[in-house]
Design an enzyme around this catalytic site. Structure first.
Site, PDB file in Angstrom:
ATOM      1  N   HIS A 116       3.932   7.089  -6.222  1.00 35.42           N
ATOM      2  CA  HIS A 116       2.224   8.478  -7.280  1.00 35.42           C
ATOM      3  C   HIS A 116       3.662   8.784  -6.965  1.00 35.42           C
ATOM      4  O   HIS A 116       4.160   9.842  -7.672  1.00 35.42           O
ATOM      5  CB  HIS A 116       2.007   8.206  -6.441  1.00 35.42           C
ATOM      6  CG  HIS A 116       0.734   9.253  -6.785  1.00 35.42           C
ATOM      7  ND1 HIS A 116      -0.917   9.313  -5.872  1.00 35.42           N
ATOM      8  CD2 HIS A 116       0.469   9.369  -8.498  1.00 35.42           C
ATOM      9  CE1 HIS A 116      -1.543  10.376  -7.013  1.00 35.42           C
ATOM     10  NE2 HIS A 116      -0.739  10.373  -8.333  1.00 35.42           N
ATOM     11  N   HIS A 121       1.821   4.246  -2.749  1.00 32.11           N
ATOM     12  CA  HIS A 121       2.007   5.865  -2.728  1.00 32.11           C
ATOM     13  C   HIS A 121       3.187   6.252  -3.222  1.00 32.11           C
ATOM     14  O   HIS A 121       3.378   6.670  -3.234  1.00 32.11           O
ATOM     15  CB  HIS A 121       1.478   6.496  -1.443  1.00 32.11           C
ATOM     16  CG  HIS A 121       0.683   6.129  -0.795  1.00 32.11           C
ATOM     17  ND1 HIS A 121      -0.392   6.747  -1.928  1.00 32.11           N
ATOM     18  CD2 HIS A 121      -0.128   5.869   0.564  1.00 32.11           C
ATOM     19  CE1 HIS A 121      -1.572   7.171  -0.570  1.00 32.11           C
ATOM     20  NE2 HIS A 121      -1.743   6.165   0.361  1.00 32.11           N
ATOM     21  N   HIS A 179       1.074  -1.683   0.411  1.00 31.76           N
ATOM     22  CA  HIS A 179       0.235  -0.068  -0.012  1.00 31.76           C
ATOM     23  C   HIS A 179       1.207   1.583   0.039  1.00 31.76           C
ATOM     24  O   HIS A 179       1.072   2.335  -0.964  1.00 31.76           O
ATOM     25  CB  HIS A 179      -0.647  -0.044   1.103  1.00 31.76           C
ATOM     26  CG  HIS A 179      -2.006   0.924   1.444  1.00 31.76           C
ATOM     27  ND1 HIS A 179      -3.211   1.221   1.087  1.00 31.76           N
ATOM     28  CD2 HIS A 179      -1.246   2.758   2.210  1.00 31.76           C
ATOM     29  CE1 HIS A 179      -3.377   2.275   1.261  1.00 31.76           C
ATOM     30  NE2 HIS A 179      -2.823   3.511   1.751  1.00 31.76           N
ATOM     31  N   GLU A 180       1.468   1.299   0.757  1.00 37.27           N
ATOM     32  CA  GLU A 180       2.509   2.430   1.342  1.00 37.27           C
ATOM     33  C   GLU A 180       3.763   2.876  -0.373  1.00 37.27           C
ATOM     34  O   GLU A 180       3.867   3.578  -0.847  1.00 37.27           O
ATOM     35  CB  GLU A 180       3.152   2.318   2.456  1.00 37.27           C
ATOM     36  CG  GLU A 180       2.929   2.680   3.882  1.00 37.27           C
ATOM     37  CD  GLU A 180       1.563   3.290   3.770  1.00 37.27           C
ATOM     38  OE1 GLU A 180       1.627   4.755   2.960  1.00 37.27           O
ATOM     39  OE2 GLU A 180       0.682   3.869   4.149  1.00 37.27           O
TER      40      GLU A 180
END
Length: 703
Positions: free
Chosen positions: A501, A498, A494-495
């Protein structure tokens, strides 16, 4: 008001001190060129005493640039107004990124004190900019002439972002209201710092000391060893200590046969900040919500949620309630069915009592074993942290052609931090990626992504980002490497989503680059990346037994796949409940008579929430919404973004999870674009259709 004046007096003393002491600035690494690999922050040289002078210098430089914009006699245009305004905070942003990055991950009492001193000053500084009528007149002139000046779409997007920011800051308000708004923003910042500090103290101060090994029955040996090592470090020889850090807490809830231990840890965790002691957050919550309410009303909104949501994809509270209520009905029904199955097991085992909230994880593990012949303890030996991380790197390589190379000479703020250079498939430099994965007393709970440097183009040079992931994963113990739980594996991915991105962005301006997007859009890349963590093809890439090196067997992968939707009623219910609690705080009229516990109870009753499940976060420890404004009236974002990512992953499944054409389209339309266009427009460019809430329900097995 007296406090504000004292702070301002203190600030002026600091400014004068900086002016009168060339030695201070010349010796301050934050105010000098970073002569490090890739101009990384020189963490090894930075001291706590360097921050306030650096913050003050950053604010002074920004004020000087803004005054130059105001004094410019030429007709305001994009190049002489918006560009210098965008770049005016270069030094201040640099200092802020470094300070808050360290303060969140490696805090000390000294850094916390600096945070308490500097945060109100930063809030006042920002207000002085965005409530400056002379500066706004310049912005307004550029905005009104944007079509005549033939600005491109990116320039217009940045211009509109600044114009809206001035409007939302209250530039049109009468002076009396502006003054009150400034006071509110300063007070809010002070409360945010206090809330976060209290929560950190509450989390760190709790210790459950166990003196009899018999009480540890059911716990994995690795968990017992970690508890023994914690006790040794704290000195009560021969005992075991459990904390409220997730690697200590969750295994106890899952496996400890002693119900009292589970209950004690569970209640301590959910009651952080709500113990009527010096760290209690209830009064702070009421102060925050009342101030937010007053702020919204000053700006012409019925409540804070509508003010906040105007700039989000969801747009208004009505749309959020429509989404959450649809999800709630499905999740509550499934969670009741899950509870009934677990209660059957409890009765078979002569448990002698109704399952309570602190029993849920324990019986859920039994149910998983019964239904799918899967025990999470079987999985952990295959999830060695280094392999899971390298697996994420390989996924990014196969999707986008990028690579991660260890950067041994990079300065770090703690010995456990690792750095990597990220390169594109043609060998060109993309950015730097830091990882910091283990819990420490100075690190706040949870996991997050942040930046030490944003990407932008300045003077024709593409300045590449420096991104980091921070988490609180299971530590290695006594020769056994860090073995992650399934939830920790998903969190790492999940991180990392990020991080991608932030790393792959190609913006012309920092304000439009990377993760500077609406909160309910920013969770799309992170949640989408979670899918790859448990895809069979990916598991075979990274899941190897830490002792034998054996690839995870097909039989175990099949069990994991079969259990994909296991416990989703519970997980969705506690998440949706927290989102609804957040909305209640920001749509309800809060008064001095409001009681935090009573409000939570009322929300539960209105939702017909079963007592065996509670909010993922209770108000007094709801860090997302009360330690800053980021997710306030925005915790729904995880579910909103899941509608997008569930729909997006359907395309990857259809084309192939490593289909390069799909991955390239996703990179070009989502990851590289930042906030250069409206989020739904970017999504439509990638997906070619609108998403539907049905995708989320299918993704969670609720339909």
């Amino acid at each position: 008001m007296k406090k504000i004046l004292l702070i301002l007096s203190f600030a002026m003393m600091l400014i004068n001190s900086c002016k009168n002491s060339k030695e201070d600035n010349s010796d301050n690494p934050l105010l000098s060129e970073f002569r490090t690999p890739f101009a990384l922050p020189p963490f090894h040289k930075i001291k706590a005493s360097h921050f306030i002078p650096a913050f003050q210098q950053g604010m002074k430089e920004q004020n000087d640039i803004i005054q130059t914009i105001i004094n410019n006699k030429e007709k305001p245009d994009f190049e002489n107004t918006i560009v210098p305004l965008e770049n005016s905070s270069n030094l201040l942003n640099q200092v802020s990124f470094i300070f808050y990055g360290i303060e969140n991950a490696e805090s000390t009492k000294e850094l916390q004190q600096i945070n308490q001193e500097i945060s109100p000053l930063l809030a006042q500084h920002e207000d002085n900019i965005f409530l400056n009528s002379l500066l706004f007149e310049k912005i307004k002139s550029v905005f009104e002439n944007r079509e005549k000046d033939n600005l491109n779409s990116i320039q217009i997007r940045l211009l509109e972002k600044y114009y809206k920011k001035f409007i939302r800051a209250g530039i049109w308000l009468p002076e009396e209201s502006k003054t009150r708004l400034k006071e509110i923003n300063t007070q809010l910042t002070e409360y945010y710092v206090l809330f976060g500090n209290n929560l950190l103290k509450e989390t760190n101060s709790f210790r459950l000391i166990i003196e009899e090994e018999e009480k540890l029955k059911g716990l994995p040996e690795t968990v017992k060893t970690a508890a023994k090592n914690t006790a040794t470090a704290d000195s009560p020889e021969g005992k075991w200590i459990f904390t409220l850090q997730k690697p200590s807490l969750i295994p106890v809830l899952q496996y400890a046969e002693d119900r009292e231990i589970r209950k004690n840890l569970y209640q301590a965790y959910i009651n952080r900040g709500n113990n009527n002691n010096e760290n209690d957050n209830k009064k702070i919550i009421l102060s925050i919500t009342k101030l937010r309410q007053e702020k919204a009303e000053l700006l012409g909104y019925p409540h804070f949620a509508d003010f906040k949501l105007q700039e989000m994809m969801a747009e208004n509270a009505e749309n959020i309630y429509h989404l959450l209520n649809n999800i709630w009905k499905a999740s509550l029904s499934h969670s009741k069915a899950e509870l009934a199955e677990m209660q059957e097991i409890a009765e078979k085992e002569n448990y002698g009592d109704q399952i309570a909230a602190w029993d849920w994880w324990y019986f859920a593990e039994k149910l998983r074993k019964e239904k799918y012949d899967l025990d999470e303890k079987e999985l952990k030996p295959y999830f060695q942290l280094e392999n899971v991380r390298d697996g994420a790197f390989r996924v990014a390589n196969q999707l986008f052609g990028i690579s991660f190379t260890p950067l041994e000479e990079a300065p770090v703020y703690h010995p456990e931090v690792k750095a990597y250079e990220v390169k594109d498939q043609d060998g060109s430099h993309i950015g730097i990626f830091y990882t910091d994965y283990f819990p420490r007393p100075g690190k706040r709970a949870g996991a997050w992504m942040g930046l030490f440097r944003e990407q932008k183009v300045e003077n024709g040079i593409d300045i590449r980002p420096v991104v980091y992931n921070v988490a609180n994963f299971t530590r290695p113990e006594d020769g056994i490497p860090a073995l992650l739980s399934l939830e920790e594996v998903r969190t790492l991915y999940h991180e990392f989503g990020h991080a991608l991105h932030g790393l792959l962005t190609k913006g012309a301006y920092a304000s439009l680059s990377g993760v500077n997007v609406a909160t309910d859009f920013v969770e799309l890349p992170s949640q989408l990346m979670e899918h790859w963590a448990t895809e069979p093809e990916v598991l075979k890439m990274y899941a190897r037994h830490y002792r034998t090196g054996e690839i995870i067997p097909d039989e175990l992968i099949e069990k994991l796949t079969n259990a994909t939707f296991f416990n989703q009623g519970f997980q969705t219910t506690e998440l949706a409940a927290a989102a609804l609690l957040d909305m209640e705080w920001h749509t309800t009229h809060i008064t001095e008579k409001t009681n935090v516990d009573s409000l939570e109870k009322e929300v539960k009753e209105n939702l017909n929430m079963i007592p065996e499940i509670t909010f993922r976060y209770h108000s007094a420890n709801f860090n997302h919404i009360f330690s800053n404004e980021g997710y306030a009236a925005g915790y729904y974002s995880y579910l909103w973004a899941e509608v997008l990512e569930a729909d997006a992953f359907e395309l990857f499944k259809e084309k192939g999870i490593f289909d390069r054409q799909t991955a390239t389209s996703y990179r070009q339309h989502i990851l590289e674009k930042g906030d250069s266009e409206e989020p739904m427009k970017l999504y439509m460019q990638f997906r070619k259709k609108e998403p539907d809430v049905e995708s989320l329900l299918k993704n969670r097995g609720l339909k």
